[in-house]
Scaffold this active site. Structure first.
Site, mmCIF file in Angstrom:
data_model
loop_
_atom_site.group_PDB
_atom_site.id
_atom_site.type_symbol
_atom_site.label_atom_id
_atom_site.label_comp_id
_atom_site.label_asym_id
_atom_site.label_seq_id
_atom_site.Cartn_x
_atom_site.Cartn_y
_atom_site.Cartn_z
ATOM 1 N N HIS A 1 11.158 3.357 -6.368
ATOM 2 C CA HIS A 1 9.826 2.896 -6.510
ATOM 3 C C HIS A 1 9.319 3.475 -7.851
ATOM 4 C CE1 HIS A 1 5.915 2.776 -4.101
ATOM 5 N NE2 HIS A 1 5.643 2.933 -5.376
ATOM 6 N N HIS B 1 6.358 2.072 -11.140
ATOM 7 C CA HIS B 1 5.476 1.303 -11.935
ATOM 8 C C HIS B 1 5.799 1.423 -13.616
ATOM 9 C CE1 HIS B 1 2.871 1.195 -8.214
ATOM 10 N NE2 HIS B 1 3.342 2.443 -8.122
ATOM 11 N N LYS C 1 6.613 -6.144 -1.116
ATOM 12 C CA LYS C 1 5.715 -4.932 -0.984
ATOM 13 C C LYS C 1 4.393 -5.280 -0.383
ATOM 14 C CE LYS C 1 4.055 -0.794 -1.929
ATOM 15 N NZ LYS C 1 4.087 -0.126 -3.088
ATOM 16 N N HIS D 1 3.320 0.282 1.516
ATOM 17 C CA HIS D 1 2.274 1.514 1.410
ATOM 18 C C HIS D 1 1.603 1.889 2.612
ATOM 19 C CE1 HIS D 1 -0.683 3.546 -1.401
ATOM 20 N NE2 HIS D 1 -1.143 3.857 -0.117
ATOM 21 N N HIS E 1 6.737 6.540 -0.552
ATOM 22 C CA HIS E 1 6.100 7.881 -0.733
ATOM 23 C C HIS E 1 5.377 8.520 0.183
ATOM 24 C CE1 HIS E 1 2.870 4.825 -0.920
ATOM 25 N NE2 HIS E 1 2.951 4.326 -2.271
ATOM 26 N N ASP F 1 7.487 6.953 -7.811
ATOM 27 C CA ASP F 1 6.148 6.389 -7.721
ATOM 28 C C ASP F 1 5.376 7.027 -8.950
ATOM 29 O OD1 ASP F 1 4.140 5.088 -6.976
ATOM 30 O OD2 ASP F 1 3.219 6.372 -5.769
HETATM 31 O O1 DOR Z 1 -1.281 6.764 -6.730
HETATM 32 C C1 DOR Z 1 -0.696 5.611 -6.857
HETATM 33 N N1 DOR Z 1 -0.926 4.960 -7.837
HETATM 34 N N2 DOR Z 1 -0.391 5.177 -5.542
HETATM 35 C C2 DOR Z 1 -0.199 3.512 -5.408
HETATM 36 O O2 DOR Z 1 0.208 3.230 -4.400
HETATM 37 C C3 DOR Z 1 -0.199 2.881 -6.523
HETATM 38 C C4 DOR Z 1 -0.166 3.668 -7.904
HETATM 39 C C5 DOR Z 1 -0.590 3.006 -9.256
HETATM 40 O O3 DOR Z 1 -0.253 1.816 -8.983
HETATM 41 O O4 DOR Z 1 -1.430 3.530 -9.996
HETATM 42 ZN ZN ZN Z 2 3.549 2.942 -6.129
#
Ligand code: DOR
Ligand code: ZN
Length: 361
Positions: free
Chosen positions: A22, A24, A108, A145, A183, A256
Protein backbone atom coordinates in the site's frame (compact mmCIF):
# COMPACT_ATOMS: atom_id res chain seq x y z
CA UNK A 1 16.33 -14.67 5.53
CA UNK A 2 17.25 -12.99 8.82
CA UNK A 3 19.85 -14.87 10.82
CA UNK A 4 18.24 -16.58 13.81
CA UNK A 5 20.12 -15.00 16.65
CA UNK A 6 18.71 -13.13 19.61
CA UNK A 7 17.62 -9.54 19.07
CA UNK A 8 20.17 -8.28 21.56
CA UNK A 9 23.14 -9.84 19.79
CA UNK A 10 22.07 -9.38 16.20
CA UNK A 11 23.98 -6.62 14.44
CA UNK A 12 23.25 -7.34 10.78
CA UNK A 13 20.19 -8.63 8.94
CA UNK A 14 19.95 -9.67 5.30
CA UNK A 15 16.48 -9.93 3.81
CA UNK A 16 14.71 -9.69 0.45
CA UNK A 17 13.67 -6.28 -0.85
CA UNK A 18 10.34 -5.07 0.50
CA UNK A 19 6.94 -5.67 -1.08
CA UNK A 20 4.92 -2.66 0.00
CA UNK A 21 1.27 -3.60 -0.32
CA UNK A 22 0.00 0.00 0.00
CA UNK A 23 1.83 3.08 -1.26
CA UNK A 24 1.07 6.61 -2.51
CA UNK A 25 3.45 7.96 -5.15
CA UNK A 26 1.36 10.97 -6.24
CA UNK A 27 1.92 12.37 -9.73
CA UNK A 28 3.56 15.21 -11.65
CA UNK A 29 6.86 16.80 -10.65
CA UNK A 30 7.13 14.97 -7.32
CA UNK A 31 6.61 11.49 -8.75
CA UNK A 32 10.28 10.75 -9.53
CA UNK A 33 11.45 11.72 -6.06
CA UNK A 34 8.80 9.60 -4.32
CA UNK A 35 9.34 6.62 -6.58
CA UNK A 36 13.11 6.75 -5.92
CA UNK A 37 12.56 6.93 -2.15
CA UNK A 38 10.49 3.74 -2.25
CA UNK A 39 12.68 1.99 -4.84
CA UNK A 40 15.56 2.28 -2.34
CA UNK A 41 14.07 -0.62 -0.39
CA UNK A 42 11.09 -1.94 -2.40
CA UNK A 43 10.92 -4.48 -5.21
CA UNK A 44 7.12 -4.35 -5.52
CA UNK A 45 4.50 -1.87 -4.40
CA UNK A 46 0.75 -1.57 -4.80
CA UNK A 47 0.29 2.03 -5.83
CA UNK A 48 -2.89 3.81 -4.80
CA UNK A 49 -5.24 5.42 -7.36
CA UNK A 50 -6.36 8.47 -5.34
CA UNK A 51 -4.82 11.01 -7.68
CA UNK A 52 -6.60 14.17 -8.75
CA UNK A 53 -8.57 13.09 -10.75
CA UNK A 54 -8.59 9.47 -9.50
CA UNK A 55 -7.55 6.56 -11.75
CA UNK A 56 -10.89 5.14 -12.83
CA UNK A 57 -10.05 3.26 -16.03
CA UNK A 58 -7.53 0.66 -17.12
CA UNK A 59 -6.11 3.13 -19.65
CA UNK A 60 -5.59 5.79 -16.96
CA UNK A 61 -3.91 3.31 -14.60
CA UNK A 62 -1.58 1.99 -17.30
CA UNK A 63 -0.63 5.51 -18.36
CA UNK A 64 0.21 6.27 -14.71
CA UNK A 65 2.34 3.12 -14.56
CA UNK A 66 4.23 4.33 -17.62
CA UNK A 67 4.84 7.71 -15.92
CA UNK A 68 6.20 5.93 -12.83
CA UNK A 69 8.55 3.81 -14.94
CA UNK A 70 9.68 6.83 -16.97
CA UNK A 71 10.37 8.80 -13.78
CA UNK A 72 12.54 5.96 -12.45
CA UNK A 73 14.56 5.31 -15.59
CA UNK A 74 15.92 1.95 -16.75
CA UNK A 75 16.28 -1.05 -14.41
CA UNK A 76 15.01 0.45 -11.16
CA UNK A 77 14.43 -3.01 -9.68
CA UNK A 78 10.99 -1.75 -8.64
CA UNK A 79 7.64 -2.86 -10.03
CA UNK A 80 4.58 -0.67 -9.45
CA UNK A 81 1.32 -2.62 -9.25
CA UNK A 82 -1.55 -0.38 -10.22
CA UNK A 83 -5.08 -0.08 -8.87
CA UNK A 84 -8.40 1.31 -10.05
CA UNK A 85 -10.53 3.65 -7.94
CA UNK A 86 -13.88 1.93 -7.29
CA UNK A 87 -16.97 3.75 -8.57
CA UNK A 88 -20.50 2.65 -9.43
CA UNK A 89 -19.90 2.92 -13.19
CA UNK A 90 -16.96 0.51 -13.23
CA UNK A 91 -18.26 -2.11 -15.63
CA UNK A 92 -17.84 -5.88 -15.70
CA UNK A 93 -16.00 -5.51 -19.02
CA UNK A 94 -13.55 -2.99 -17.59
CA UNK A 95 -12.95 -5.25 -14.58
CA UNK A 96 -12.25 -8.23 -16.84
CA UNK A 97 -9.90 -6.00 -18.83
CA UNK A 98 -8.12 -4.92 -15.60
CA UNK A 99 -7.78 -8.53 -14.44
CA UNK A 100 -6.16 -9.46 -17.75
CA UNK A 101 -3.55 -6.70 -17.40
CA UNK A 102 -0.48 -7.89 -15.57
CA UNK A 103 0.26 -4.37 -14.33
CA UNK A 104 -3.06 -4.03 -12.49
CA UNK A 105 -3.41 -5.80 -9.15
CA UNK A 106 -6.63 -4.64 -7.53
CA UNK A 107 -9.55 -2.24 -7.21
CA UNK A 108 -9.50 0.17 -4.27
CA UNK A 109 -12.64 1.20 -2.43
CA UNK A 110 -12.60 4.64 -0.84
CA UNK A 111 -15.77 5.42 1.09
CA UNK A 112 -16.88 8.97 0.35
CA UNK A 113 -15.30 11.78 2.34
CA UNK A 114 -13.15 9.76 4.72
CA UNK A 115 -9.64 10.77 3.62
CA UNK A 116 -7.43 12.51 1.05
CA UNK A 117 -8.98 12.55 -2.43
CA UNK A 118 -12.10 10.65 -1.42
CA UNK A 119 -14.64 13.22 -2.62
CA UNK A 120 -15.25 10.88 -5.58
CA UNK A 121 -15.48 7.95 -3.18
CA UNK A 122 -18.41 5.60 -2.73
CA UNK A 123 -21.35 6.92 -0.69
CA UNK A 124 -22.98 3.54 -0.15
CA UNK A 125 -20.41 0.73 -0.32
CA UNK A 126 -23.10 -1.93 0.15
CA UNK A 127 -24.84 -0.81 -3.04
CA UNK A 128 -22.05 -2.12 -5.29
CA UNK A 129 -22.95 -5.81 -5.48
CA UNK A 130 -22.48 -5.93 -9.25
CA UNK A 131 -18.97 -4.57 -8.89
CA UNK A 132 -18.05 -7.05 -6.13
CA UNK A 133 -19.56 -9.93 -8.11
CA UNK A 134 -17.52 -8.97 -11.17
CA UNK A 135 -14.33 -8.72 -9.07
CA UNK A 136 -14.94 -12.16 -7.55
CA UNK A 137 -15.56 -13.62 -11.00
CA UNK A 138 -12.37 -12.04 -12.39
CA UNK A 139 -10.43 -13.00 -9.24
CA UNK A 140 -9.30 -9.38 -8.85
CA UNK A 141 -8.88 -8.40 -5.19
CA UNK A 142 -10.75 -5.55 -3.54
CA UNK A 143 -8.70 -3.28 -1.27
CA UNK A 144 -10.76 -1.31 1.22
CA UNK A 145 -10.24 1.84 3.19
CA UNK A 146 -12.19 0.80 6.27
CA UNK A 147 -13.96 3.89 7.58
CA UNK A 148 -17.70 4.40 7.51
CA UNK A 149 -18.73 7.24 5.17
CA UNK A 150 -20.97 8.92 7.73
CA UNK A 151 -19.89 12.51 8.31
CA UNK A 152 -21.57 12.51 11.73
CA UNK A 153 -19.63 9.46 12.94
CA UNK A 154 -17.00 9.90 15.62
CA UNK A 155 -13.68 9.71 13.74
CA UNK A 156 -12.26 7.30 16.33
CA UNK A 157 -15.21 4.90 15.78
CA UNK A 158 -15.24 4.91 12.02
CA UNK A 159 -13.19 1.77 11.46
CA UNK A 160 -15.15 -0.29 14.02
CA UNK A 161 -18.44 0.84 12.48
CA UNK A 162 -17.16 0.00 9.00
CA UNK A 163 -16.38 -3.55 10.14
CA UNK A 164 -19.84 -4.13 11.59
CA UNK A 165 -22.01 -2.20 9.16
CA UNK A 166 -20.20 -2.70 5.84
CA UNK A 167 -17.37 -5.24 5.80
CA UNK A 168 -19.07 -8.15 7.58
CA UNK A 169 -22.19 -8.07 5.32
CA UNK A 170 -20.03 -7.55 2.24
CA UNK A 171 -17.89 -10.63 3.00
CA UNK A 172 -20.97 -12.67 3.71
CA UNK A 173 -22.66 -11.69 0.45
CA UNK A 174 -19.50 -12.28 -1.63
CA UNK A 175 -17.67 -15.29 -0.17
CA UNK A 176 -15.48 -15.67 -3.27
CA UNK A 177 -14.29 -12.06 -3.23
CA UNK A 178 -10.75 -11.62 -1.91
CA UNK A 179 -10.51 -8.50 0.25
CA UNK A 180 -7.64 -6.66 1.91
CA UNK A 181 -8.57 -4.34 4.75
CA UNK A 182 -6.00 -1.58 4.46
CA UNK A 183 -4.02 0.10 7.25
CA UNK A 184 -5.91 -1.49 10.14
CA UNK A 185 -5.89 0.41 13.41
CA UNK A 186 -7.99 -1.44 16.01
CA UNK A 187 -8.01 -4.73 17.88
CA UNK A 188 -11.49 -5.31 16.47
CA UNK A 189 -10.02 -5.17 12.96
CA UNK A 190 -7.36 -7.71 13.94
CA UNK A 191 -10.07 -10.04 15.25
CA UNK A 192 -12.19 -9.53 12.13
CA UNK A 193 -9.26 -10.46 9.87
CA UNK A 194 -8.53 -13.57 11.94
CA UNK A 195 -12.18 -14.61 11.65
CA UNK A 196 -12.31 -14.20 7.89
CA UNK A 197 -8.79 -15.17 6.74
CA UNK A 198 -7.87 -16.21 4.09
CA UNK A 199 -10.76 -14.46 2.32
CA UNK A 200 -9.74 -11.34 4.21
CA UNK A 201 -6.19 -10.09 4.80
CA UNK A 202 -4.88 -6.81 6.20
CA UNK A 203 -2.06 -4.37 5.73
CA UNK A 204 -0.31 -2.74 8.68
CA UNK A 205 1.57 0.56 8.60
CA UNK A 206 4.79 1.42 10.45
CA UNK A 207 3.13 4.41 12.13
CA UNK A 208 0.16 2.47 13.48
CA UNK A 209 2.57 -0.16 14.82
CA UNK A 210 4.75 2.46 16.46
CA UNK A 211 2.35 5.03 17.93
CA UNK A 212 -0.96 5.28 19.68
CA UNK A 213 -3.12 8.40 19.66
CA UNK A 214 -1.30 10.03 22.56
CA UNK A 215 1.55 10.72 20.12
CA UNK A 216 -0.78 12.91 18.07
CA UNK A 217 -1.31 15.17 21.08
CA UNK A 218 2.15 14.97 22.69
CA UNK A 219 2.62 18.46 24.13
CA UNK A 220 1.49 20.22 20.99
CA UNK A 221 -0.64 18.88 18.15
CA UNK A 222 1.56 16.81 15.78
CA UNK A 223 0.17 17.32 12.27
CA UNK A 224 2.73 15.00 10.69
CA UNK A 225 1.09 12.11 12.56
CA UNK A 226 -2.37 12.97 11.29
CA UNK A 227 -3.52 10.16 9.02
CA UNK A 228 -6.75 8.32 8.23
CA UNK A 229 -7.78 6.08 9.77
CA UNK A 230 -6.54 7.74 12.96
CA UNK A 231 -4.04 6.37 15.43
CA UNK A 232 -5.97 4.52 18.14
CA UNK A 233 -5.43 3.43 21.75
CA UNK A 234 -2.29 1.69 22.98
CA UNK A 235 -4.20 -1.58 23.48
CA UNK A 236 -5.06 -1.41 19.76
CA UNK A 237 -1.45 -0.77 18.82
CA UNK A 238 -0.44 -3.78 20.91
CA UNK A 239 -2.94 -5.96 19.04
CA UNK A 240 -1.57 -4.71 15.70
CA UNK A 241 1.99 -5.42 16.76
CA UNK A 242 1.07 -8.93 17.94
CA UNK A 243 -0.61 -9.57 14.58
CA UNK A 244 2.41 -8.25 12.65
CA UNK A 245 5.03 -10.15 14.60
CA UNK A 246 3.10 -13.35 15.26
CA UNK A 247 3.77 -15.21 12.04
CA UNK A 248 0.20 -15.05 10.66
CA UNK A 249 -0.15 -15.19 6.87
CA UNK A 250 -3.03 -12.69 6.72
CA UNK A 251 -1.06 -9.70 8.07
CA UNK A 252 1.61 -7.93 6.02
CA UNK A 253 3.26 -4.58 5.47
CA UNK A 254 1.52 -1.82 3.55
CA UNK A 255 3.33 1.36 4.50
CA UNK A 256 0.59 3.79 3.41
CA UNK A 257 3.42 6.26 2.95
CA UNK A 258 1.35 9.29 1.94
CA UNK A 259 3.38 12.49 1.58
CA UNK A 260 1.97 15.99 1.55
CA UNK A 261 4.06 19.10 1.08
CA UNK A 262 5.07 20.70 4.39
CA UNK A 263 2.69 23.62 3.91
CA UNK A 264 -0.27 21.22 3.58
CA UNK A 265 0.66 19.54 6.87
CA UNK A 266 1.47 22.69 8.89
CA UNK A 267 -1.65 24.77 8.33
CA UNK A 268 -5.24 25.32 9.46
CA UNK A 269 -6.72 22.40 7.45
CA UNK A 270 -4.19 19.58 7.69
CA UNK A 271 -4.12 16.88 4.99
CA UNK A 272 -4.17 13.29 6.25
CA UNK A 273 -1.07 11.26 5.47
CA UNK A 274 2.26 10.19 6.95
CA UNK A 275 5.41 10.17 4.79
CA UNK A 276 7.14 7.10 6.16
CA UNK A 277 8.91 5.63 3.10
CA UNK A 278 12.33 7.01 4.15
CA UNK A 279 12.17 5.08 7.45
CA UNK A 280 9.57 2.36 6.97
CA UNK A 281 11.82 -0.70 6.84
CA UNK A 282 14.13 0.65 9.55
CA UNK A 283 11.14 1.28 11.84
CA UNK A 284 9.59 -2.13 11.28
CA UNK A 285 12.96 -3.82 11.85
CA UNK A 286 13.35 -1.97 15.15
CA UNK A 287 9.88 -3.09 16.26
CA UNK A 288 10.48 -6.72 15.27
CA UNK A 289 13.90 -6.72 16.98
CA UNK A 290 12.34 -5.36 20.18
CA UNK A 291 9.61 -8.00 19.99
CA UNK A 292 12.17 -10.80 19.46
CA UNK A 293 10.42 -11.58 16.18
CA UNK A 294 13.16 -11.07 13.56
CA UNK A 295 12.54 -14.62 12.30
CA UNK A 296 9.19 -13.35 10.91
CA UNK A 297 10.44 -10.03 9.52
CA UNK A 298 10.97 -11.05 5.90
CA UNK A 299 7.60 -12.79 5.77
CA UNK A 300 5.94 -9.60 6.98
CA UNK A 301 7.84 -7.17 4.77
CA UNK A 302 7.97 -9.24 1.62
CA UNK A 303 6.91 -12.89 1.25
CA UNK A 304 3.26 -12.74 2.36
CA UNK A 305 2.36 -9.95 -0.07
CA UNK A 306 4.09 -11.89 -2.87
CA UNK A 307 2.02 -14.95 -2.06
CA UNK A 308 -1.20 -12.98 -1.71
CA UNK A 309 -0.84 -11.09 -5.00
CA UNK A 310 1.09 -13.70 -6.99
CA UNK A 311 4.27 -11.68 -7.51
CA UNK A 312 7.70 -13.27 -7.96
CA UNK A 313 9.66 -13.21 -4.73
CA UNK A 314 12.31 -10.49 -4.97
CA UNK A 315 15.82 -11.64 -5.73
CA UNK A 316 17.41 -8.38 -4.59
CA UNK A 317 18.71 -8.57 -1.04
CA UNK A 318 18.96 -5.72 1.44
CA UNK A 319 21.28 -5.50 4.40
CA UNK A 320 20.39 -3.68 7.58
CA UNK A 321 23.03 -2.94 10.18
CA UNK A 322 22.65 -1.74 13.73
CA UNK A 323 24.31 1.66 13.16
CA UNK A 324 22.66 4.83 14.51
CA UNK A 325 21.72 7.53 12.01
CA UNK A 326 19.74 10.72 12.22
CA UNK A 327 16.59 11.06 10.11
CA UNK A 328 16.69 14.38 8.19
CA UNK A 329 14.31 17.13 9.33
CA UNK A 330 12.92 17.31 5.81
CA UNK A 331 13.56 16.06 2.28
CA UNK A 332 13.34 18.10 -0.92
CA UNK A 333 11.26 16.79 -3.81
CA UNK A 334 12.09 17.33 -7.49
CA UNK A 335 9.13 19.71 -7.40
CA UNK A 336 11.04 21.93 -4.95
CA UNK A 337 8.57 20.88 -2.24
CA UNK A 338 9.57 20.15 1.34
CA UNK A 339 8.50 16.78 2.75
CA UNK A 340 8.81 15.91 6.43
CA UNK A 341 9.46 12.20 6.98
CA UNK A 342 8.13 10.14 9.87
CA UNK A 343 10.59 10.31 12.78
CA UNK A 344 12.24 13.50 11.43
CA UNK A 345 15.21 14.51 13.58
CA UNK A 346 15.21 11.22 15.53
CA UNK A 347 18.17 8.88 15.76
CA UNK A 348 17.27 5.37 14.58
CA UNK A 349 19.07 2.18 15.52
CA UNK A 350 18.89 0.33 12.20
CA UNK A 351 20.14 1.50 8.85
CA UNK A 352 19.71 0.00 5.37
CA UNK A 353 23.09 -0.19 3.62
CA UNK A 354 23.17 1.30 0.13
CA UNK A 355 23.29 -1.28 -2.70
CA UNK A 356 26.76 -2.72 -3.05
CA UNK A 357 27.73 -2.17 0.59
CA UNK A 358 25.76 -5.13 1.88
CA UNK A 359 28.09 -8.04 1.15
CA UNK A 360 27.92 -10.50 4.02
CA UNK A 361 30.92 -10.40 6.35
O1 DOR B 1 -3.79 9.30 5.85
C1 DOR B 1 -4.08 8.97 4.71
N1 DOR B 1 -3.53 9.58 3.64
N2 DOR B 1 -4.98 8.00 4.52
C2 DOR B 1 -5.46 7.72 3.30
O2 DOR B 1 -6.28 6.86 3.18
C3 DOR B 1 -5.02 8.49 2.11
C4 DOR B 1 -3.71 9.07 2.33
C5 DOR B 1 -3.33 10.09 1.28
O3 DOR B 1 -3.53 9.84 0.10
O4 DOR B 1 -2.79 11.13 1.66
ZN1 ZN C 1 -3.35 5.00 1.63
Amino acid sequence: MPERTTAASQERITLPAVCDAHLHLRDGAVLGFLARVSARTCAHAIVMPNLDPPLRTVAEALAYGARIRRALGPDPGFTPHLTLYAHPDLTRTEIAHAAAEEGISAVKLYPHGVTTQSSSGVRDPLALDDLYGALAEANLPLLVHGEIPDPTADPFDRERRFLDEILEPLLERHPRLRVTLEHITTREAVACVRRHAPQLAATLTPHHLLYDRRALFAGELRPHLYCRPLLQRDRDREALLAAATGGEEAFFLGTDSAPHERGRKECAAVCAGVFNAPVALETVTELFAEAGALAHLADFTSARACRRYGWPHPTRLLTLVRRPWRVPDELRGDDGGRYVPLRAGETLAWRVLPDGEGAPT
